[in-house]
Structure formats: C-alpha cells, structure tokens
Design a protein around this motif. Sequence first.
Motif, PDB file in Angstrom:
ATOM      1  N   ALA A 126     -18.519  -6.753   6.200  1.00 59.79           N
ATOM      2  CA  ALA A 126     -17.707  -5.594   6.598  1.00 59.79           C
ATOM      3  C   ALA A 126     -17.223  -4.794   5.390  1.00 59.79           C
ATOM      4  CB  ALA A 126     -16.518  -6.054   7.437  1.00 59.79           C
ATOM      5  N   LYS A 127     -16.774  -5.482   4.355  1.00 58.50           N
ATOM      6  CA  LYS A 127     -16.233  -4.790   3.184  1.00 58.50           C
ATOM      7  C   LYS A 127     -17.290  -3.880   2.559  1.00 58.50           C
ATOM      8  CE  LYS A 127     -13.397  -7.210   0.798  1.00 58.50           C
ATOM      9  NZ  LYS A 127     -12.804  -8.186  -0.166  1.00 58.50           N
ATOM     10  N   ASP A 128     -18.497  -4.412   2.355  1.00 56.84           N
ATOM     11  CA  ASP A 128     -19.577  -3.601   1.769  1.00 56.84           C
ATOM     12  C   ASP A 128     -19.992  -2.473   2.707  1.00 56.84           C
ATOM     13  OD1 ASP A 128     -19.639  -5.182  -0.501  1.00 56.84           O
ATOM     14  OD2 ASP A 128     -21.178  -6.522   0.300  1.00 56.84           O
ATOM     15  N   TYR A 129     -19.963  -2.757   4.006  1.00 61.76           N
ATOM     16  CA  TYR A 129     -20.397  -1.762   4.987  1.00 61.76           C
ATOM     17  C   TYR A 129     -19.443  -0.563   5.026  1.00 61.76           C
ATOM     18  CZ  TYR A 129     -21.226   0.480   9.490  1.00 61.76           C
ATOM     19  OH  TYR A 129     -21.456   1.419  10.464  1.00 61.76           O
ATOM     20  N   PHE A 130     -18.139  -0.814   5.006  1.00 62.20           N
ATOM     21  CA  PHE A 130     -17.169   0.258   5.191  1.00 62.20           C
ATOM     22  C   PHE A 130     -16.860   1.061   3.928  1.00 62.20           C
ATOM     23  CE2 PHE A 130     -15.730  -2.321   8.968  1.00 62.20           C
ATOM     24  CZ  PHE A 130     -16.044  -1.358   9.911  1.00 62.20           C
ATOM     25  N   VAL A 131     -17.060   0.467   2.754  1.00 63.61           N
ATOM     26  CA  VAL A 131     -16.655   1.118   1.495  1.00 63.61           C
ATOM     27  C   VAL A 131     -17.183   2.544   1.336  1.00 63.61           C
ATOM     28  CG1 VAL A 131     -17.030   1.070  -1.008  1.00 63.61           C
ATOM     29  CG2 VAL A 131     -16.070  -0.908   0.124  1.00 63.61           C
ATOM     30  N   PRO A 132     -18.470   2.833   1.614  1.00 60.99           N
ATOM     31  CA  PRO A 132     -18.942   4.205   1.391  1.00 60.99           C
ATOM     32  C   PRO A 132     -18.169   5.276   2.172  1.00 60.99           C
ATOM     33  CG  PRO A 132     -20.795   2.717   1.666  1.00 60.99           C
ATOM     34  CD  PRO A 132     -19.565   1.943   2.033  1.00 60.99           C
ATOM     35  N   ASP A 133     -17.808   4.995   3.409  1.00 60.64           N
ATOM     36  CA  ASP A 133     -17.102   5.979   4.239  1.00 60.64           C
ATOM     37  C   ASP A 133     -15.592   5.760   4.284  1.00 60.64           C
ATOM     38  OD1 ASP A 133     -19.452   7.379   5.043  1.00 60.64           O
ATOM     39  OD2 ASP A 133     -19.896   5.761   6.441  1.00 60.64           O
ATOM     40  N   TYR A 134     -15.172   4.545   3.964  1.00 64.27           N
ATOM     41  CA  TYR A 134     -13.746   4.219   4.002  1.00 64.27           C
ATOM     42  C   TYR A 134     -13.370   3.499   2.700  1.00 64.27           C
ATOM     43  CZ  TYR A 134     -14.593   5.181   8.923  1.00 64.27           C
ATOM     44  OH  TYR A 134     -14.978   5.770  10.106  1.00 64.27           O
ATOM     45  N   PRO A 135     -13.283   4.249   1.593  1.00 61.82           N
ATOM     46  CA  PRO A 135     -13.007   3.627   0.291  1.00 61.82           C
ATOM     47  C   PRO A 135     -11.662   2.902   0.225  1.00 61.82           C
ATOM     48  CG  PRO A 135     -12.849   6.035   0.158  1.00 61.82           C
ATOM     49  CD  PRO A 135     -13.454   5.714   1.489  1.00 61.82           C
TER      50      PRO A 135
END
Length: 247
Positions: free
Chosen positions: A128-137
Amino acid sequence: MRFLLPLLLALPCAANATEITFAVTHQPPYMIEETKSGIFVDLITEIFSAAGQTAKPVFLPNRRAFASFEEKKVDGVLYYFGDKAKESCRTENYANYQPTLVALKKNNYSLKTLDGLQGQRVGAFLGAKDYFVPDYPEYPGAVAKARDYREEADITRISKLLLNDRIDIGILDWRLFLWTAKAESQGNLYAVRDIERHPYFATAWVGAQFWNTAHCEAFNKGLAILKSNGRYDAINQKYSDDVLGGM
C-alpha cells in the motif's frame, strides 16, 4: 487436386487459431481461480470474444504473474505498473479498484484526510505504501503517526481484524473487503452493517498490458462493443449482486 490444395493448407491454421494468454492472480471478486471467472477475467475474455479472438486466463501468484509477463511467457497481464516491459502496449481502461478507508461505525471517525490515522491501529494491503506514494505523497508520513501500522498480503486477515475490533482502520479495496467479509462472516464480533466506508482515495482505473499491439487494438475494439451492447454493465452488476447478496 490443385484446386483443393489452398483449402487443405488453410485448415491447420483454422484448427490452431492463436489463443491469447493473460496472467491473473486469485483475488475475488475480480479474479476467482476455482471457477476461472471474476469481474476482470469475464471482462477480458468477453472483450476478446467480441473482437473475434479467444483469450485464456493463466492463474499465478501475484509476483509470478507480473514476472511471467515480463519474461513473455504469457501474452498479457490484467494490469501492469512495472518498468520492464517498455515495448508492450496498454489498452484503454476497462475496470477499476475502489481503494478506501473502512472503520467501525461505533468509533465515529472523521477520515476526510489521512491525518485521521494518527494514533490509530491501521491495517493495509501489502504494498500500500509504495502504491499510494505517487498520488498521495502524504501517505508515508500519515501512517508513521499511526499507533500501529501493518501491511498484510492476505486481505481476509485485514477484514477479520477489523470485524473483531483488533484494528481501528482498514485500507483496502471496497469490493475485496465486502467479498472477504461475506466469505468469513462466522464468529466475528461485528458484521458489514457495522462498518462505515470513508472514500478518501480516488477510484483506480486499470488497463490491460500486452506485448502485441494487435492484441491491444483488438481489446479496445471488443471493449467498445461490450459497452455498446450492455454486456460491460451486466458483468459488473453480476458481481456487485454476488458481493452484496445476503448482507
């Protein structure tokens, strides 16, 4: 005989029509290995069928599914976010995930921002952390302030923990939560009706990935046909009814 020769030469090609293989992983209601069905599986197979081609799902563990595509052991994969298939093509978006925050209603959380995770016990899907980082830094900083943060490969475990008040907030796909909660409904302290959904994240649309541009073109053609004849909506509705039935 000379007039029959072209026909005879054509017969083997017709008998051995190319079957398009695509890698998937067991993840109900999107992909169901036991029945070789699911939202994504049904859509892809019917999309190619509408375009006059045959597609076959190949069920593999998650990491192997992407690796098999990268190594060209299969023709395509239901979606792809890696960087090892630069010569492949991506189809138009055909399906979506619904990542969301879920919590027990009794806790009356306000989760309009990720600041609401502070001090809470949080369970999320693996990666989840890697997935969300691009759109939710802001995601890594927010979960760092949680009292406890864990990522689980088994979505069922997150559902069980949430329905037994052992975590405060779950971060997972809404349909996956409903499916696993229904499948594991016995012995929980709470039921789905006790859960509140907080749709903070945007719907995540996906397109399939193929090595052959002709496959992408056929896919896009078939997708347009399914949307125009009503099958696209019917497939999505079928699994929505299956997920919600009995709840």
